[in-house]
Design an enzyme around this catalytic site. Structure first.
Site, short mmCIF file in Angstrom:
data_model
loop_
_atom_site.label_atom_id
_atom_site.label_comp_id
_atom_site.label_asym_id
_atom_site.label_seq_id
_atom_site.Cartn_x
_atom_site.Cartn_y
_atom_site.Cartn_z
N SER A 104 0.85 -1.19 0.00
CA SER A 104 0.00 0.00 0.00
C SER A 104 0.88 1.23 0.00
CB SER A 104 -0.88 0.01 1.26
OG SER A 104 -1.49 1.28 1.45
N TYR A 160 0.25 0.09 10.56
CA TYR A 160 -0.15 -0.38 9.23
C TYR A 160 0.95 -0.08 8.22
CZ TYR A 160 -2.93 -1.02 4.98
OH TYR A 160 -3.40 -1.44 3.76
#
Length: 312
Positions: free
Chosen positions: A159, A185
């Protein structure tokens, strides 16, 4: 990178368009998180091209519904379901033990995003444990099956959130530093890229290529921990109107490119976005790959730390 890979495809391309001329008959694929979000469309595209596809899922009932839908839409009855909880190492080991024969395509797609602080039974931070350690154990456990396939591809779904944090080796699991959901994350998504870098080095002689990618912004169950207000705040902070949502079919396109396209034959250890290789160090709100995510020293260190963590 002067030899940056570009393709005829773009942010608007769909998985079906990317795979349109590709025949995967006789090939076997595994898609983690194949029952939701872009995992569904990744699996559907692979099945539509003739592959045997195993949906590796936590929720077997959801997997069965998804498999039935994919079989109905593609006519390919070789869509299988297997239980897999990436946060549970016993579950990963059981999946690996249950696999027999070659594996041509492994799509490490499942993930958890920006969750509150959760820990596995081992005390590992949940996002790192799921997004990286679970997939690391799965891929290394399936290494022999991938080598047997001769020309296997591993897809590491990362990501642009990797921009938020390198892997903080001094305190990966937030045992001393304050926990931040987005830093955690981001760290896990950096780890997904570093895995591709080191696996490229270690597995080149086995004919296995490993690449990472950013699928784009897609509104899926991945964001279950994130409120609409938080999403709006993030969009405003990053330029607002420039952040367009992709459809799941568009979100799966880069995964399918990395998993199947002959344009990437022999290409490994790189990071793709919008169906093209990302620019290194030129970071936008959802574009570019950080230099630290491609650092071979960090990649080698992460591999060693991961092995040590899993064998304690």
């Amino acid at each position: 990178m002067s030899d940056r890979i570009t393709t005829p495809f773009s942010a608007q391309s769909t998985a079906a368009e990317v795979i349109a001329a590709i025949d995967l008959a006789g090939r076997r694929a595994v898609v983690t998180g194949g029952a939701s979000g872009i995992g569904v469309e990744t699996a559907r595209a692979l099945a539509g091209a003739g592959a045997e596809v195993t949906l590796a899922v936590r929720n077997v009932e959801a997997g069965e519904r998804t498999a039935a839908d994919i079989i109905d839409s593609t006519g390919n009855k070789q869509v299988l379901i297997a239980p897999l909880d990436l946060a549970d190492q016993a579950s990963v080991a059981a999946f690996v033990a249950g696999w027999d024969g070659p594996l041509h395509i492994l799509v490490n797609n499942a993930g958890v995003m920006a969750s509150p602080l959760l820990r596995t039974v081992q005390g590992w931070e949940m996002q790192f444990a799921t997004n990286h350690l679970g997939h690391f154990a799965l891929a290394t456990g399936l290494h022999r099956a991938l080598a047997e396939a001769a020309g296997a591809r591993v897809v590491s779904v990362s990501s642009s959130a990797h921009h938020r944090s390198p892997v903080v080796f001094d305190d990966i699991h937030f045992e001393r530093r304050p926990y931040d959901p987005w830093s955690a994350y981001g760290q896990s998504k950096t780890a997904n890229v570093l895995f591709a870098v080191e696996a490229t080095t270690r597995w080149a002689d086995d004919g296995i290529t490993v690449n990472a990618l950013m699928p784009g912004g897609i509104r899926t169950n991945l964001q279950r921990y994130i409120s609409d207000e938080e999403l709006d705040r993030l969009r405003a902070a990053a330029g607002g109107a420039d952040l367009r949502w992709k459809t799941p079919e568009q979100g799966a396109a880069t995964s399918i490119l990395v998993a199947t396209s002959p344009l990437l034959d022999g290409i490994s250890g790189r990071y793709f976005e919008d169906c093209n290789e990302a620019e290194v160090g030129k970071l936008g709100a959802r574009s570019g790959v950080a230099e630290y995510a491609l650092d071979p020293d960090a990649a080698a260190r992460l591999w060693q730390v991961s092995v040590e963590t899993l064998t304690r």
